[in-house]
Design a protein around this motif. Sequence first.
Motif, PDB file in Angstrom:
ATOM      1  N   SER A  49      27.921  -1.337  12.162  1.00  0.00           N
ATOM      2  CA  SER A  49      27.209  -0.642  12.721  1.00  0.00           C
ATOM      3  C   SER A  49      26.832  -0.214  14.262  1.00  0.00           C
ATOM      4  O   SER A  49      28.616  -1.196  14.581  1.00  0.00           O
ATOM      5  CB  SER A  49      26.107  -1.338  12.570  1.00  0.00           C
ATOM      6  OG  SER A  49      25.537  -1.908  12.582  1.00  0.00           O
ATOM      7  N   LYS A  81      30.584   6.152   8.199  1.00  0.00           N
ATOM      8  CA  LYS A  81      30.260   4.549   7.109  1.00  0.00           C
ATOM      9  C   LYS A  81      29.820   5.525   5.564  1.00  0.00           C
ATOM     10  O   LYS A  81      30.339   4.934   4.218  1.00  0.00           O
ATOM     11  CB  LYS A  81      29.378   3.793   7.206  1.00  0.00           C
ATOM     12  CG  LYS A  81      28.981   2.904   6.781  1.00  0.00           C
ATOM     13  CD  LYS A  81      28.083   1.080   8.077  1.00  0.00           C
ATOM     14  CE  LYS A  81      28.205   0.412   6.732  1.00  0.00           C
ATOM     15  NZ  LYS A  81      26.975  -0.718   7.633  1.00  0.00           N
ATOM     16  N   THR A  82      29.403   6.309   5.641  1.00  0.00           N
ATOM     17  CA  THR A  82      28.551   6.622   4.507  1.00  0.00           C
ATOM     18  C   THR A  82      29.580   7.306   3.415  1.00  0.00           C
ATOM     19  O   THR A  82      30.036   7.089   2.417  1.00  0.00           O
ATOM     20  CB  THR A  82      27.526   7.588   4.485  1.00  0.00           C
ATOM     21  OG1 THR A  82      26.444   7.630   5.040  1.00  0.00           O
ATOM     22  CG2 THR A  82      27.409   8.266   2.855  1.00  0.00           C
ATOM     23  N   THR A 119      39.191   0.023   1.159  1.00  0.00           N
ATOM     24  CA  THR A 119      38.164   0.234   2.035  1.00  0.00           C
ATOM     25  C   THR A 119      38.311  -1.411   2.954  1.00  0.00           C
ATOM     26  O   THR A 119      38.841  -2.028   1.988  1.00  0.00           O
ATOM     27  CB  THR A 119      36.657   0.458   1.984  1.00  0.00           C
ATOM     28  OG1 THR A 119      36.008  -0.815   0.671  1.00  0.00           O
ATOM     29  CG2 THR A 119      36.772   1.801   1.322  1.00  0.00           C
ATOM     30  N   LEU A 127      32.005   4.557   1.724  1.00  0.00           N
ATOM     31  CA  LEU A 127      31.407   3.873   1.042  1.00  0.00           C
ATOM     32  C   LEU A 127      31.109   5.001  -0.295  1.00  0.00           C
ATOM     33  O   LEU A 127      31.918   4.504  -1.285  1.00  0.00           O
ATOM     34  CB  LEU A 127      29.693   3.990   1.087  1.00  0.00           C
ATOM     35  CG  LEU A 127      30.095   3.249   2.532  1.00  0.00           C
ATOM     36  CD1 LEU A 127      28.278   2.586   2.875  1.00  0.00           C
ATOM     37  CD2 LEU A 127      30.486   0.787   1.536  1.00  0.00           C
ATOM     38  N   ASP A 147      31.117  -2.623   5.421  1.00  0.00           N
ATOM     39  CA  ASP A 147      29.789  -3.030   5.036  1.00  0.00           C
ATOM     40  C   ASP A 147      28.467  -4.029   6.040  1.00  0.00           C
ATOM     41  O   ASP A 147      28.082  -2.843   6.995  1.00  0.00           O
ATOM     42  CB  ASP A 147      29.110  -4.432   3.907  1.00  0.00           C
ATOM     43  CG  ASP A 147      29.857  -3.521   2.343  1.00  0.00           C
ATOM     44  OD1 ASP A 147      29.961  -2.444   2.743  1.00  0.00           O
ATOM     45  OD2 ASP A 147      29.871  -4.111   2.393  1.00  0.00           O
ATOM     46  N   LYS A 148      29.555  -4.539   7.459  1.00  0.00           N
ATOM     47  CA  LYS A 148      28.797  -5.016   8.678  1.00  0.00           C
ATOM     48  C   LYS A 148      29.013  -3.254   9.899  1.00  0.00           C
ATOM     49  O   LYS A 148      28.725  -4.704  10.713  1.00  0.00           O
ATOM     50  CB  LYS A 148      29.682  -5.750   8.723  1.00  0.00           C
ATOM     51  CG  LYS A 148      29.267  -7.633   7.241  1.00  0.00           C
ATOM     52  CD  LYS A 148      29.340  -8.720   8.139  1.00  0.00           C
ATOM     53  CE  LYS A 148      29.255  -9.626   6.412  1.00  0.00           C
ATOM     54  NZ  LYS A 148      29.832 -10.678   7.098  1.00  0.00           N
ATOM     55  N   ARG A 191      34.672   4.271  -1.391  1.00  0.00           N
ATOM     56  CA  ARG A 191      34.867   2.623  -2.201  1.00  0.00           C
ATOM     57  C   ARG A 191      34.392   2.832  -3.677  1.00  0.00           C
ATOM     58  O   ARG A 191      35.556   2.543  -4.566  1.00  0.00           O
ATOM     59  CB  ARG A 191      34.261   1.926  -1.401  1.00  0.00           C
ATOM     60  CG  ARG A 191      33.442   0.559  -2.600  1.00  0.00           C
ATOM     61  CD  ARG A 191      33.203  -0.104  -1.717  1.00  0.00           C
ATOM     62  NE  ARG A 191      33.382  -0.898  -0.737  1.00  0.00           N
ATOM     63  CZ  ARG A 191      32.751  -1.958   0.329  1.00  0.00           C
ATOM     64  NH1 ARG A 191      31.423  -1.993   0.106  1.00  0.00           N
ATOM     65  NH2 ARG A 191      32.978  -1.856   1.814  1.00  0.00           N
TER      66      ARG A 191
END
Length: 427
Positions: free
Chosen positions: A218, A197-198, A210, A201, A215-216, A204
């Motif tokens: 996890s 995820k990092t 993306t 991002l 963002d949501k 992006r």
Amino acid sequence: MATVHFLYRSVRSKAKLEVRLQHTHKTDDKATNYIWTAKAQIEVTKDFWSKQRKIKSKGNVDISNEQTRVNNLCNALDNFIIDCFHTTTPEAITKDWLQTEINNYYNPQIKNPIEVIPNNLIEYIDYYIKYKENYPSVVLIRKINVLKKKLERFQINRNAPILIKNVNKRFKLEFSDYCEREKYSRITIQRDFAEVKTICLDARSKGIETSLELDKLSFPREKATNIFLTFDEIKEIENIDKDKLTESLENAKDWLIISCFTAQRISDFMRFTKEMIRIENGKSLIEFTQKKTGKIMTLPLHPKVIEILARRNGDFPYAISDQKYNDYIKVVCELAEITQTVIGSKKIEVENDDENEPKIYRKVTKEYRKCDLVSSHIGRRSFASNFYGTIPTAYLIYVTGHSTEVMFRQYLGKSNKDLALELTNYF
């Protein structure tokens, strides 16, 4: 002929190297020597540059890795500068020219704005490492490359490329299922996906498309089993009968105690030398630069550490490899009879369906003897756990080097409920 040299020209304990370009410009009647200097982005410690960069590492993995890192960075920049020199007229070379070319080397997207940024996750990982704002440490690069190989295997398994824009809820479930089939622990899956995820991002921020779901995404944070040595157990280690200890075990025992009272990673405390110590207002302090974070640290030495140094004529124990240290301290804790059964995670061989494939090792959480779970990180966790609640948290965070109190609490495994229960002790 032009030559490039790298110099350490700072009084600080860690700094960026200076580049010196030297060349001789010949005309019909004379030859003139020119020397131009500029700043590189290659950051090293003064101790490494002056003492360790040319020595044989003699099995010290940390020194060997740092030598490789610095040599690769210097050689790459050296070749780049010489190539630029050969495409420029000597009259055009100035200090500003040199600094500009070095800046272009580190920021090629400025010099070449049409550069294509990968939109495939695996390909982007290489781009991410190369152009990361703060050049990642050797340890972080190694971890990211392990993740990259895992993603490559996953990509082959799913028989479809992993596009950054497709890292969504469906991808998360696919990746989780694959990792569970490969017998990875939930904590490992959670950590790997957080890194994915990092990276997405970061993509992006470079203009790569993306998923709106990114963002949501996890995984529920699973509480890790944190093993640490209590003050009583450290005392038992101190009191081991000397007849039971070889020189190597005695050396590892002292390092273990030092780590429990300095809270530093093995990459840092195994580099401690008496030259790092200074006395101010009658207090013994040690100053060093953390290898992982690059932070310059100044720590007071605990009386237990000073006691070990006094016994060793002011010297720290001699440095050993991470692997030997991990092996020795397990034996030390067994000799101290720290053998009670506890829940913990340990990397063990798991069953492999294909006998022709290499052995598979995964972290498995179950009951083990506590001494078998001891590793190089236990000193750092023992310091934080033993002094939590007795030393102000702000001081503990300074010593451990965590960026925020939230990160420190997560490191200790402290939830809001734990804090609420502890608060009742003060009412």
